[in-house]
Design a protein around this motif. Structure first.
Motif, PDB file in Angstrom:
ATOM      1  N   MET A   1       0.754  -1.145  -0.009  1.00  0.00           N
ATOM      2  CA  MET A   1      -0.052  -0.036  -0.069  1.00  0.00           C
ATOM      3  C   MET A   1       0.956   1.281  -0.113  1.00  0.00           C
ATOM      4  O   MET A   1       1.741   1.230   0.691  1.00  0.00           O
ATOM      5  CB  MET A   1      -0.871  -0.058   1.336  1.00  0.00           C
ATOM      6  CG  MET A   1      -1.685   1.172   1.566  1.00  0.00           C
ATOM      7  SD  MET A   1      -2.505   1.402   2.886  1.00  0.00           S
ATOM      8  CE  MET A   1      -2.741  -0.070   3.548  1.00  0.00           C
ATOM      9  N   GLU A   2       0.695   2.243  -0.797  1.00  0.00           N
ATOM     10  CA  GLU A   2       1.511   3.192  -1.039  1.00  0.00           C
ATOM     11  C   GLU A   2       0.669   4.485  -0.631  1.00  0.00           C
ATOM     12  O   GLU A   2      -0.468   4.765  -1.337  1.00  0.00           O
ATOM     13  CB  GLU A   2       1.924   3.651  -2.335  1.00  0.00           C
ATOM     14  CG  GLU A   2       2.795   4.629  -2.469  1.00  0.00           C
ATOM     15  CD  GLU A   2       3.727   4.620  -3.863  1.00  0.00           C
ATOM     16  OE1 GLU A   2       3.845   5.608  -4.476  1.00  0.00           O
ATOM     17  OE2 GLU A   2       3.893   3.561  -4.292  1.00  0.00           O
ATOM     18  N   LEU A   3       0.895   5.193   0.493  1.00  0.00           N
ATOM     19  CA  LEU A   3       0.211   6.360   0.941  1.00  0.00           C
ATOM     20  C   LEU A   3       1.048   7.658   0.607  1.00  0.00           C
ATOM     21  O   LEU A   3       2.205   7.654   0.780  1.00  0.00           O
ATOM     22  CB  LEU A   3       0.029   6.115   2.448  1.00  0.00           C
ATOM     23  CG  LEU A   3      -0.857   5.004   2.944  1.00  0.00           C
ATOM     24  CD1 LEU A   3      -0.849   5.024   4.422  1.00  0.00           C
ATOM     25  CD2 LEU A   3      -2.200   5.042   2.427  1.00  0.00           C
ATOM     26  N   ASN A   4       0.350   8.737   0.442  1.00  0.00           N
ATOM     27  CA  ASN A   4       0.891  10.040   0.338  1.00  0.00           C
ATOM     28  C   ASN A   4       1.206  10.633   1.645  1.00  0.00           C
ATOM     29  O   ASN A   4       0.693  10.176   2.744  1.00  0.00           O
ATOM     30  CB  ASN A   4      -0.161  10.989  -0.350  1.00  0.00           C
ATOM     31  CG  ASN A   4       0.324  12.357  -0.674  1.00  0.00           C
ATOM     32  OD1 ASN A   4       1.495  12.817   0.210  1.00  0.00           O
ATOM     33  ND2 ASN A   4      -0.494  13.108  -1.500  1.00  0.00           N
ATOM     34  N   PRO A   5       2.437  10.818   1.992  1.00  0.00           N
ATOM     35  CA  PRO A   5       3.106  11.238   3.363  1.00  0.00           C
ATOM     36  C   PRO A   5       2.309  12.347   3.862  1.00  0.00           C
ATOM     37  O   PRO A   5       2.176  12.478   5.208  1.00  0.00           O
ATOM     38  CB  PRO A   5       4.301  11.895   2.949  1.00  0.00           C
ATOM     39  CG  PRO A   5       4.750  11.498   1.404  1.00  0.00           C
ATOM     40  CD  PRO A   5       3.690  11.121   0.726  1.00  0.00           C
ATOM     41  N   ILE A   6       1.314  12.983   3.133  1.00  0.00           N
ATOM     42  CA  ILE A   6       0.632  14.145   3.930  1.00  0.00           C
ATOM     43  C   ILE A   6      -0.610  13.256   4.680  1.00  0.00           C
ATOM     44  O   ILE A   6      -1.014  13.681   5.840  1.00  0.00           O
ATOM     45  CB  ILE A   6      -0.253  14.845   2.844  1.00  0.00           C
ATOM     46  CG1 ILE A   6      -0.872  16.076   3.441  1.00  0.00           C
ATOM     47  CG2 ILE A   6      -1.105  14.122   2.073  1.00  0.00           C
ATOM     48  CD1 ILE A   6      -0.158  17.154   4.005  1.00  0.00           C
ATOM     49  N   CYS A   7      -1.018  12.107   4.200  1.00  0.00           N
ATOM     50  CA  CYS A   7      -2.006  11.236   5.174  1.00  0.00           C
ATOM     51  C   CYS A   7      -1.378  11.084   6.577  1.00  0.00           C
ATOM     52  O   CYS A   7      -2.236  10.989   7.553  1.00  0.00           O
ATOM     53  CB  CYS A   7      -2.160   9.929   4.589  1.00  0.00           C
ATOM     54  SG  CYS A   7      -2.772  10.107   2.894  1.00  0.00           S
ATOM     55  N   PHE A   8      -0.286  11.353   6.986  1.00  0.00           N
ATOM     56  CA  PHE A   8       0.398  10.981   8.080  1.00  0.00           C
ATOM     57  C   PHE A   8       0.691  12.522   9.179  1.00  0.00           C
ATOM     58  O   PHE A   8       0.641  12.468  10.282  1.00  0.00           O
ATOM     59  CB  PHE A   8       1.544  10.345   8.396  1.00  0.00           C
ATOM     60  CG  PHE A   8       1.876   9.223   7.743  1.00  0.00           C
ATOM     61  CD1 PHE A   8       1.152   8.198   8.050  1.00  0.00           C
ATOM     62  CD2 PHE A   8       2.215   8.949   6.562  1.00  0.00           C
ATOM     63  CE1 PHE A   8       1.025   6.804   7.417  1.00  0.00           C
ATOM     64  CE2 PHE A   8       2.467   7.486   5.842  1.00  0.00           C
ATOM     65  CZ  PHE A   8       1.787   6.612   6.351  1.00  0.00           C
ATOM     66  N   SER A   9      -0.067  13.634   8.302  1.00  0.00           N
ATOM     67  CA  SER A   9      -0.055  14.787   9.156  1.00  0.00           C
ATOM     68  C   SER A   9      -1.317  14.777   9.840  1.00  0.00           C
ATOM     69  O   SER A   9      -2.294  14.508   9.580  1.00  0.00           O
ATOM     70  CB  SER A   9       0.017  15.802   7.925  1.00  0.00           C
ATOM     71  OG  SER A   9      -0.530  17.118   8.461  1.00  0.00           O
ATOM     72  N   SER A  10      -1.111  15.548  11.091  1.00  0.00           N
ATOM     73  CA  SER A  10      -2.290  15.818  12.005  1.00  0.00           C
ATOM     74  C   SER A  10      -3.288  16.749  11.281  1.00  0.00           C
ATOM     75  O   SER A  10      -4.456  16.753  11.763  1.00  0.00           O
ATOM     76  CB  SER A  10      -1.668  16.345  13.275  1.00  0.00           C
ATOM     77  OG  SER A  10      -1.101  17.543  13.257  1.00  0.00           O
ATOM     78  N   ASP A  11      -2.740  17.487  10.421  1.00  0.00           N
ATOM     79  CA  ASP A  11      -3.833  18.379   9.612  1.00  0.00           C
ATOM     80  C   ASP A  11      -4.617  17.527   8.645  1.00  0.00           C
ATOM     81  O   ASP A  11      -5.545  18.245   7.803  1.00  0.00           O
ATOM     82  CB  ASP A  11      -3.181  19.429   8.909  1.00  0.00           C
ATOM     83  CG  ASP A  11      -2.259  20.303  10.102  1.00  0.00           C
ATOM     84  OD1 ASP A  11      -2.968  20.357  11.067  1.00  0.00           O
ATOM     85  OD2 ASP A  11      -1.308  20.970   9.758  1.00  0.00           O
ATOM     86  N   CYS A  12      -4.476  16.362   8.021  1.00  0.00           N
ATOM     87  CA  CYS A  12      -4.974  15.518   6.924  1.00  0.00           C
ATOM     88  C   CYS A  12      -6.525  15.288   7.427  1.00  0.00           C
ATOM     89  O   CYS A  12      -6.626  14.453   8.515  1.00  0.00           O
ATOM     90  CB  CYS A  12      -4.255  14.404   6.469  1.00  0.00           C
ATOM     91  SG  CYS A  12      -4.858  13.645   5.040  1.00  0.00           S
ATOM     92  N   PRO A  13      -7.314  15.817   6.438  1.00  0.00           N
ATOM     93  CA  PRO A  13      -8.694  15.258   6.914  1.00  0.00           C
ATOM     94  C   PRO A  13      -8.864  13.908   6.594  1.00  0.00           C
ATOM     95  O   PRO A  13      -9.947  13.241   7.546  1.00  0.00           O
ATOM     96  CB  PRO A  13      -9.326  16.262   5.522  1.00  0.00           C
ATOM     97  CG  PRO A  13      -8.305  16.891   5.220  1.00  0.00           C
ATOM     98  CD  PRO A  13      -7.191  16.609   5.434  1.00  0.00           C
ATOM     99  N   SER A  14      -8.336  13.165   5.773  1.00  0.00           N
ATOM    100  CA  SER A  14      -8.429  11.573   5.794  1.00  0.00           C
ATOM    101  C   SER A  14      -8.088  11.015   7.227  1.00  0.00           C
ATOM    102  O   SER A  14      -8.517   9.942   7.460  1.00  0.00           O
ATOM    103  CB  SER A  14      -7.455  11.025   4.646  1.00  0.00           C
ATOM    104  OG  SER A  14      -6.298  11.013   4.923  1.00  0.00           O
ATOM    105  N   ARG A  15      -7.137  11.526   7.967  1.00  0.00           N
ATOM    106  CA  ARG A  15      -6.645  11.008   9.057  1.00  0.00           C
ATOM    107  C   ARG A  15      -7.947  11.131  10.010  1.00  0.00           C
ATOM    108  O   ARG A  15      -8.288  10.080  10.861  1.00  0.00           O
ATOM    109  CB  ARG A  15      -5.379  11.643   9.740  1.00  0.00           C
ATOM    110  CG  ARG A  15      -4.961  11.018  10.919  1.00  0.00           C
ATOM    111  CD  ARG A  15      -3.603  11.744  11.051  1.00  0.00           C
ATOM    112  NE  ARG A  15      -3.084  11.618  12.484  1.00  0.00           N
ATOM    113  CZ  ARG A  15      -2.144  11.981  13.019  1.00  0.00           C
ATOM    114  NH1 ARG A  15      -1.131  12.638  12.157  1.00  0.00           N
ATOM    115  NH2 ARG A  15      -1.762  11.750  14.295  1.00  0.00           N
TER     116      ARG A  15
END
Length: 135
Positions: A1-15
């Motif tokens: 699974m390849e994830l965009n590093p932004i997904c790990f940001s606390s600001d990411c809405p997907s998180r």
């Protein structure tokens, strides 16, 4: 699974969304509602151990995210009924696969837990002894 590093940001809405749909009560509520609409008290009875407060908060999050609908039933006494939405139904397949995985892999996970616990009780802090020098 390849994830965009932004997904790990606390600001990411997907998180935030992932956190709200992947918790145990959300998954179980959606499973309970998969066979049709249910009233609050029936959901609570089927989910052993959930508090009224936790269930209410979770139902509100699921409704806010468009995964369930809430309908007031005008009978005496007034009742509230919850139903899974079309969007909520799209989670049934991945949640079902995750549930099957937990059932299939539970023996392996239990063996890993037992091995881990045995190592923890046999070694004193992973073999490191404080206060001694290895001259």
């Amino acid at each position: 699974m390849e994830l965009n590093p932004i997904c790990f940001s606390s600001d990411c809405p997907s998180r935030t969304l992932f956190d709200q749909i992947a918790d145990k009560w959300s998954m179980m509520i959606l499973a309970v509602l998969s066979d049709g609409p249910h009233r609050f008290n029936l959901i609570r009875k089927r989910l052993e151990g959930v508090s009224q407060k936790a269930l209410t908060q979770c139902l509100r999050r699921l409704e806010r995210n468009g995964l369930i609908t809430r309908r007031v039933v005008s009978v005496s006494p007034v009742a509230v009924e919850y139903e899974i939405t079309k969007l909520g139904h799209t989670l049934q397949k991945p949640f079902g696969e995750l549930h099957r995985w937990t059932l299939d892999k539970l023996p392996e996970v239990n063996a890993a837990r037992e091995a881990f616990d045995a190592r923890r009780s046999d070694d004193s802090f992973s073999g490191i002894q404080l206060g001694k020098r290895a001259d």
